[in-house]
Design an enzyme around this catalytic site. Sequence first.
Site, PDB file in Angstrom:
ATOM      1  N   ASP A 482       0.830  -1.204   0.000  1.00  0.00           N
ATOM      2  CA  ASP A 482       0.000   0.000   0.000  1.00  0.00           C
ATOM      3  C   ASP A 482       0.870   1.263   0.000  1.00  0.00           C
ATOM      4  O   ASP A 482       2.078   1.213   0.288  1.00  0.00           O
ATOM      5  CB  ASP A 482      -0.922  -0.018   1.228  1.00  0.00           C
ATOM      6  CG  ASP A 482      -2.257   0.654   0.970  1.00  0.00           C
ATOM      7  OD1 ASP A 482      -2.339   1.477   0.033  1.00  0.00           O
ATOM      8  OD2 ASP A 482      -3.219   0.378   1.708  1.00  0.00           O
ATOM      9  N   ASP A 552     -10.751   2.212  -3.210  1.00  0.00           N
ATOM     10  CA  ASP A 552     -11.287   1.854  -1.894  1.00  0.00           C
ATOM     11  C   ASP A 552     -12.810   1.859  -1.913  1.00  0.00           C
ATOM     12  O   ASP A 552     -13.444   1.417  -0.961  1.00  0.00           O
ATOM     13  CB  ASP A 552     -10.802   2.862  -0.839  1.00  0.00           C
ATOM     14  CG  ASP A 552      -9.441   2.481  -0.270  1.00  0.00           C
ATOM     15  OD1 ASP A 552      -8.912   1.417  -0.649  1.00  0.00           O
ATOM     16  OD2 ASP A 552      -8.907   3.249   0.559  1.00  0.00           O
TER      17      ASP A 552
HETATM   18  C1  GLA Z   1      -5.740   1.890   2.279  1.00  0.00           C
HETATM   19  C2  GLA Z   1      -6.127   0.722   1.390  1.00  0.00           C
HETATM   20  C3  GLA Z   1      -7.186  -0.094   2.065  1.00  0.00           C
HETATM   21  C4  GLA Z   1      -6.673  -0.588   3.393  1.00  0.00           C
HETATM   22  C5  GLA Z   1      -6.212   0.582   4.257  1.00  0.00           C
HETATM   23  C6  GLA Z   1      -5.498   0.082   5.488  1.00  0.00           C
HETATM   24  O1  GLA Z   1      -6.793   2.787   2.408  1.00  0.00           O
HETATM   25  O2  GLA Z   1      -6.569   1.172   0.132  1.00  0.00           O
HETATM   26  O3  GLA Z   1      -7.580  -1.177   1.247  1.00  0.00           O
HETATM   27  O4  GLA Z   1      -5.635  -1.498   3.179  1.00  0.00           O
HETATM   28  O5  GLA Z   1      -5.312   1.414   3.544  1.00  0.00           O
HETATM   29  O6  GLA Z   1      -5.063   1.123   6.295  1.00  0.00           O
END
Ligand code: GLA
Length: 743
Positions: A482, A552
């Site tokens: 990420d 997301d």
């Molecule tokens: C980001 C990612 C999510 C999740 C969060 C965790 O927003 O896109 O899918 O993994 O971080 O903190």
Amino acid sequence: MKSAFSSAARLSWGLILVVLSSLTAAMGQAPIRFVKTSKIFILDAGKVTYVFGINEQNILQHIYWGGHVGREEDFRTPSTEEWSSFDLSSTTTPQEYPGWGAGLYVEPGVKVTFPDGNRDLVLHYVSHQIAGNTLTVTLKDVQRALLAHLHYTVYPQTGILRREVTIENRTDKAVVLESAQSAAWYLPQGDGYRLRYLTGRWAGEWQLTEEPLHTGMKVLESRRGSTSVQANPWFALDRDGNRDSEDGSVWFGALGWSGSWRISVEQTAQQQVRVTGGFNPFDFGYRLGAGESLTTPPFYAGYTDGGIGEASRILHAFERTEILPRGSGSGTRPVLYNSWYATGFKVDEAGQKALAEKAARMGVERFVVDDGWFGQRNDDHAGLGDWNVNLQKFPNGLAPLIRHVKDLGMDFGLWVEPEMVNPDSNLYRQHPDWVMHFEGRPRTEARNQLVLNLARDDVRDYIFDSLDHLVTVNDISFLKWDYNRNFSEPGWPEVPPEQQKNLWVRYTQNLYDILDELRQKHPRLEIESCAGGGGRVDLGILRRAEQVWPSDNTEALDRLTIQRGFTYAYTPHIMMSWVNDVPDFNRRSAPLQFRFLMAMQGSLGIGADLNRWQPEDLAEAKRMIGHYKSIRDTVQNGLLYRLASPGTGNVSASEYVSENKSQAVLFAFLHSQQFGRTLPAVVLQGLDGNATYALSRLDAKPNEKNSILPLKLSGAYLMEHGLPLLLEGDYDSTAIKFDRTPP
Ligand code: GLA
């Protein structure tokens, strides 16, 4: 012997010989040729021909890019004369890769400042080398030892060309590159072009814009240090003015770079259409020491006369075979479960084990623990940077959970965000100088985190060692990598000021190094590229990541638009798509079937809190996952036809056809029925018209009307007459599988 033939026989033998010789010429012709007499380079990439030459001024000049043209004698390279004293020949001639100098007013390929203040660069042809599918042409400034090696690669299967440039400083002093582009692409001169590109924001990624191209410049870019969701490094141009997605000329391209990038689409006063792309010149200033070289990102581009639909399918096939780490051997993506939406930061051994058991019973193949397992990570204020297992949550480390997951028949994945640090972490307390910053200036936090300066080799080593250790001591098959914010204060005070801007390039190079080394050392490891959603999806990261997280936002209706936009540039193979709980974003509650069918159009995952699911939900999920496994090869590796757009009406439909046309699957979604209208038949594409297909429904809960489907239909009927869908009410959905069968 000759006299033994009648004149008619001689004629037909003659014809056969001509045909045969031109066939062998075509078959035996090298994909890249240099025609000495006319000083022309011809690049044949399957159905596409690309031509440029060395003109009488010794400048490399573009000639042609489009459908296949076999006759070499047709091409010539006279430079364009100056139009007026305001538009010199240097600007009106379509230079394949111009340096900024000698009165150039269009976007340059490279712009340089020499230490004596000279900023003039005029690149002339020096030499070239052809090796199979690759060509390197070397240009050099008319006086100084500053060279540009233009690299071309042709991919005959897809007609894609790859271009990048190595800029070499053979002078005895450092120079500063203020712009280093990978290529200038020229389309046929004229107007009436339409540009397509993808923009967005967090939770609203992959929005397609279509707009006419007019005189001037349209800039698509990221100044953020990473690819970004605000714009993606992809473009497509057509000029037929119709919306038909399966017909007409399209020129398209994508950059392979995960740092700040720029694509400039220019229509000059002379109606030349040029697309220039590479490193973003904003705040650029790459110090190239004496004897050093810098290679730009690869810029891939293609042409088709099959419309935007075919342009996407060409890119999809190219990505699967030439870009993804395992290329043609990529197989299919496993069905994944991820606990983020279920547990947030509250992960622990017992809770994860319970979720894993439920996931395995549904047919999930990979179980992923998301954020929260490391350091003092109880919320997003602390812990990033400390990649050791949190022993309050996992007293015996991750091993017992991983063993459990494996015993359940799944493999194990873990979330990491290696490039970041929370000020509240041991790493930051020990190394406050490791983040990018300007001396004495405030450090802007986002999501309570700062960006590590990965341009520093000690930071690169720390990240590599942490991840290498994690993957070595644990049986981890998959990392969700990420990256949850963009650069700010991109300073690097530890190196001399003239070197500090190299950060823009070094950061991404070191990121790639880490990924490459990690993959080399752990060849079975798979990686997902996530950046708070689709913020790092490009052909650079995709050489190092098997899949990506497009957004997301998993709300099913939004997701239909997001996924559709995504597929203009990227293959559904890599497009992770989850079924989540409702109400989701927009406070909408689409039915479970709708959510499943939405997610089954990419690489399927489940992100819901399975503890809240009723037995009938779990049973439905199991059924849908079973259906998905019967079509996933077609969805992930087949040919996509976008039939009806979620943006333009109540209905959205897409179709996937396996490469040999033996299977197809149709997905269709109705937002809301109105006025009791029934839907028009959906006309399918890409099937074998002579074949008969057996139809089966993949719906979880077929309603009465919909279940009266014919058992078999011909490809011709499906492509000419089409199939009535009978969707009704709100958020109705259907999926139908077509398997080739004896008539
Ligand atoms: C980001 C990612 C999510 C999740 C969060 C965790 O927003 O896109 O899918 O993994 O971080 O903190």
